[in-house]
Design a protein around this motif. Structure first.
Motif, PDB file in Angstrom:
ATOM      1  N   GLU A   1     -82.056 -64.961  26.019  1.00 43.62           N
ATOM      2  CA  GLU A   1     -82.620 -64.496  27.220  1.00 43.62           C
ATOM      3  C   GLU A   1     -81.608 -63.921  28.265  1.00 43.62           C
ATOM      4  O   GLU A   1     -81.713 -62.914  29.070  1.00 43.62           O
ATOM      5  CB  GLU A   1     -83.224 -65.777  28.038  1.00 43.62           C
TER       6      GLU A   1
ATOM      7  N   ASP B   1     -83.956 -62.644  21.235  1.00 38.26           N
ATOM      8  CA  ASP B   1     -84.192 -63.951  21.395  1.00 38.26           C
ATOM      9  C   ASP B   1     -83.145 -64.802  22.587  1.00 38.26           C
ATOM     10  O   ASP B   1     -83.253 -65.858  22.756  1.00 38.26           O
ATOM     11  CB  ASP B   1     -84.386 -65.047  20.134  1.00 38.26           C
TER      12      ASP B   1
ATOM     13  N   LYS C   1     -89.223 -62.434  22.417  1.00 39.58           N
ATOM     14  CA  LYS C   1     -88.132 -63.173  21.766  1.00 39.58           C
ATOM     15  C   LYS C   1     -88.194 -63.231  20.140  1.00 39.58           C
ATOM     16  O   LYS C   1     -87.481 -63.743  19.478  1.00 39.58           O
ATOM     17  CB  LYS C   1     -88.463 -64.737  22.023  1.00 39.58           C
TER      18      LYS C   1
END
Length: 212
Positions: A12, A10, A35
């Motif tokens: 990025e 999750d 995610k």
């Protein structure tokens, strides 16, 4: 043909950096980022396929342990490499029993990651030789915070995760190489520490806990 790789994390920045690193090898193709575990579940249920899933444990909606449990039951051929900040020996062993082919920590050298990916894609396993049993610090994750608040052991946390993933006591005993009586004793101790009477109470309590 390029090896198809999925990344489930999750954060990025981490997943994008990992993709950039892997894609330096022309034999690797990062198909998609996810995610949470629910997104990965949907991908495979819709007949998606990949040669490797690089998976974090601490994710919202469906965490890595829940996803491993689902994949083991429904897509057992999926190869999974855990890349996580969870560094306890019990967490590593639990992931292995749930079908993961490798486990490395996020603070590992890049060569370790690449070696792990290569080894698993070739049909082997890659578990780092040394894992530290650590005293969880605030901010290190949901289950670590749970351990601190309720004075739970690593083994009790393993069992909680398996209970929440609908494993029966006999199945838990098999996964953790324990006797059913020992698992039963652990369950009693867990319920006592958490102040609940049964599975329904446990599930309700877990839903009330903030996902740090």
């Amino acid at each position: 043909m390029s090896k198809r790789i999925l990344i489930a994390d999750d954060h990025e920045l981490f997943s994008s950096g990992l993709e950039s690193l892997l894609c330096k090898n022309p034999d690797y193709l990062v198909v998609s980022h996810f995610k949470n575990g629910k997104e990965v579940q949907t991908f495979f249920d819709k007949e998606g396929n990949a040669d490797l899933l690089v998976l974090d444990l601490n994710m919202p909606v469906m965490d890595g342990i829940q996803l491993l449990t689902y994949l083991q039951r429904n897509h057992p051929l999926v190869k999974v490499l855990i890349v996580s900040m969870h560094q306890t020996e019990s967490s590593v062993h639990l992931c292995k029993r749930l079908g993961a082919k490798g486990f490395i920590t996020k603070d590992s050298h890049l060569n370790i990651l690449l070696n792990g990916v290569e080894r698993i894609l070739e049909g082997g396993e890659y578990f780092q030789d040394v894992f530290r049993e650590v005293n969880p610090e605030p901010g290190s994750g949901f289950y670590e915070k749970l351990m601190i608040e309720y004075n739970l052991t690593n083994r009790e946390v393993d069992i909680i995760q398996l209970i929440l993933n609908q494993y029966e006591s006999n199945e838990i005993a098999e996964k953790l190489f324990l006797s059913p009586l020992t698992v039963k004793t652990h369950r009693k101790n867990i319920f006592r520490k958490l102040g609940v009477r049964n599975l329904t109470g446990l599930v309700a309590l877990m839903k009330e806990q903030p996902r740090f």
